[in-house]
Scaffold this motif. Structure first.
Motif, short mmCIF file in Angstrom:
data_model
loop_
_atom_site.label_atom_id
_atom_site.label_comp_id
_atom_site.label_asym_id
_atom_site.label_seq_id
_atom_site.Cartn_x
_atom_site.Cartn_y
_atom_site.Cartn_z
N CYS A 31 -65.40 -33.23 -60.84
CA CYS A 31 -64.33 -33.14 -59.84
C CYS A 31 -63.15 -32.31 -60.33
CB CYS A 31 -63.85 -34.54 -59.45
SG CYS A 31 -65.07 -35.54 -58.56
N VAL A 34 -63.08 -28.53 -58.99
CA VAL A 34 -63.15 -28.17 -57.57
C VAL A 34 -62.05 -27.20 -57.15
CG1 VAL A 34 -63.10 -29.04 -55.20
CG2 VAL A 34 -64.29 -30.34 -56.98
N LEU A 72 -62.56 -31.64 -51.52
CA LEU A 72 -62.76 -32.61 -52.59
C LEU A 72 -63.55 -33.82 -52.08
CD1 LEU A 72 -62.19 -33.18 -55.55
CD2 LEU A 72 -60.01 -34.23 -54.87
N TYR A 75 -67.23 -32.93 -52.03
CA TYR A 75 -67.86 -32.98 -53.36
C TYR A 75 -67.99 -34.41 -53.87
CZ TYR A 75 -68.31 -28.02 -54.28
OH TYR A 75 -68.72 -26.71 -54.24
N ARG A 76 -67.05 -35.26 -53.53
CA ARG A 76 -67.18 -36.66 -53.95
C ARG A 76 -68.37 -37.32 -53.24
NH1 ARG A 76 -63.09 -38.23 -57.17
NH2 ARG A 76 -61.06 -37.20 -56.97
N CYS A 82 -68.57 -35.77 -58.62
CA CYS A 82 -68.83 -34.52 -57.89
C CYS A 82 -69.94 -33.68 -58.51
CB CYS A 82 -67.55 -33.66 -57.81
SG CYS A 82 -66.05 -34.52 -57.27
N THR A 84 -73.08 -31.79 -58.95
CA THR A 84 -74.21 -31.26 -58.21
C THR A 84 -75.42 -30.97 -59.10
OG1 THR A 84 -73.54 -28.95 -58.49
CG2 THR A 84 -72.64 -30.14 -56.57
N TYR A 366 -74.05 -27.82 -53.08
CA TYR A 366 -73.43 -28.95 -52.38
C TYR A 366 -73.53 -28.85 -50.87
CZ TYR A 366 -68.94 -27.49 -50.28
OH TYR A 366 -67.98 -26.97 -49.45
#
Length: 456
Positions: A31, A34, A72, A75-76, A82, A84, A366
């Motif tokens: 994270c 990002v 964000l 991605y969470r 986060c 990937t 993602y």
């Protein structure tokens, strides 16, 4: 290719060291990455390079301020921190290609490298960019280098083209490195690729819905959209993918892909699926899967604007319709998934849906995990949207992960299985080039060292 040049290429491969660079813009594995990655992506890829870099950076900062929390949150939704696993799997895919080359060419001097253009800045790991990878390749004594873009399967100026510029820049700063780079101009224009794509799509259909008739199945092939001004320019991967999609429709007539048609014939520059492989009118031949990369080629285009169905092609955009200011001030590729997916869920008669990213993405990122999956609290993904409409849904992986191991989430295995089809295809291509067959393929060849930087 002359006999002398072929002999030189073969001798060079035998005497030197081969490096295979799997590269892309990268994706998030923490994270903390990002914000930096997103701003770098806007500056280095999405925003037109005709805008001064300083202005692009300001626009990227403003875009983050307006939509950073949403990004964000997306991605969470991928999973813990986060992650990937994008870079991990990217390198494993490149290693699989290197193994194929070593086996086919019967050589042991083949190494895999990974580089990701936009993974730098606060919160990002150090030493993982394309430029860092080039330094490692030079240090290892690589003499024959192959570049495979893992962002998009078509040639794209804002992806492969940017990497080629970075290679030229590095070689100009390091004239002591005698090396030849063979950069694959995407895979869509390479001999045999369309047949591979068609076989992969049929395989996924059979795996997902072996007993469902074609008339009851909707197949969705999403792509990453770009601003329409970028799509209309030479070197647009989106324009090339539209042509490939059109050919898939022709190759799969048994599937009902004609319920809704979207015609762009009022603006011919926005769809140019038929492209020329030669800059000479007398030698021109049509190749629908090769991107045009120069203005001189644009003048030779047979500008064909068919009104063909786009029921199965949607674009996952980072701006335009459905986004807050300032991202909604620029028109992006159509049809946008924010509009098209709910429309398909509500209006199309098929009761089964399969979504696959194999048209564009060499590997899952993602976008696939989130948009083509369950989505976020604020934005339902394709899976949620279709299932809420009473349809059965199957999301499939791209070319990196196997159908059998696919869960719709980043793999948890320390060393995930890599799907074999694409490494085998690229490995055969590279082995053939090393044996003197470069003239068969769509390549950008960049030579450094004492002879300087040559062909582009």
């Amino acid at each position: 290719m002359t006999g002398l040049l072929q002999a030189l290429l073969v001798a060079s491969a035998a005497a030197g060291r081969v490096g295979i660079l799997g590269e892309s813009g990268g994706d998030i594995q923490s994270c903390s990455e990002v914000e930096s990655w997103t701003e770098n992506f806007f500056v280095g890829s999405l925003l037109p390079d005709t805008i001064p870099e300083a202005v692009r950076k300001i626009i990227a900062k403003n875009a983050w301020k307006s939509s950073g929390n949403d990004t964000l949150a997306e991605y969470r939704a991928v999973g813990p921190d986060c992650d990937t696993r994008f870079r991990d799997i990217s390198f494993l895919q490149t290693q699989a290609i290197a193994a194929q080359v070593g086996s086919l060419a019967n050589i042991s001097n083949v190494d895999a490298y990974g580089g990701w253009k936009f993974v730098y800045g606060p919160g990002c790991p150090v030493g993982v960019t394309v430029m860092d990878a080039l330094a490692r390749m030079q240090s290892a004594g690589v003499t024959d280098a192959f570049v495979f873009d893992q962002d998009i399967l078509a040639y794209e100026n804002i992806q492969t083209g940017v990497t080629n510029k970075q290679i030229r820049s590095y070689l100009a700063a390091h004239p002591e490195w005698d090396v030849t780079f063979y950069s694959l101009n995407g895979l869509t224009g390479q001999p045999g690729y369309f047949e591979l794509l068609l076989a992969k799509l049929k395989q996924q259909i059979q795996f997902a819905y072996p007993l469902v008739p074609a008339s009851d199945l909707c197949i969705v092939l999403p792509s990453q959209g770009v601003p329409l001004t970028s799509e209309a320019k030479p070197g647009s991967g989106v324009a090339t993918l539209r042509g490939v999609f059109h050919d898939l429709l022709s190759a799969l007539p048994q599937y009902n892909l004609t319920l809704v048609s979207v015609c762009f014939s009022s603006n011919c520059n926005r769809i140019q699926p038929y492209r020329l492989t030669s800059k000479s009118n007398s030698q021109a031949t049509f190749n629908p899967h090769r991107a045009v990369r120069s203005k001189s080629e644009v003048g030779l285009l047979g500008c064909v604007c068919p009104c063909y169905p786009l029921r199965a092609q949607v674009f996952n955009n980072k701006g335009g319709e459905g986004f807050p200011p300032p991202q909604n001030k620029t028109a992006w590729s159509e049809p946008v998934d924010k509009v098209k997916i709910p429309e398909m869920a509500a209006m199309y008669s098929c009761s089964h849906v399969m979504v696959t990213p194999i048209l564009e993405w060499p590997q899952v990122d993602y976008d696939v995990y989130v948009y083509q999956g369950i989505g976020t609290g604020d934005e339902p993904g394709y899976k949620t949207t279709f299932e809420n409409a009473g349809k059965k849904y199957r999301g499939m992986p791209s070319w990196d992960q196997t159908n059998e191991d696919w869960t719709g989430q980043p793999p948890v295995a320390a060393v995930p299985s890599i799907a074999p089809e694409l490494p085998a295809f690229v490995g055969r291509l590279i082995a053939d080039v090393l044996s003197g067959g470069a003239g068969k393929y769509d390549l950008t060849i960049i030579t450094g060292g004492s002879v300087g930087i040559t062909r582009t």
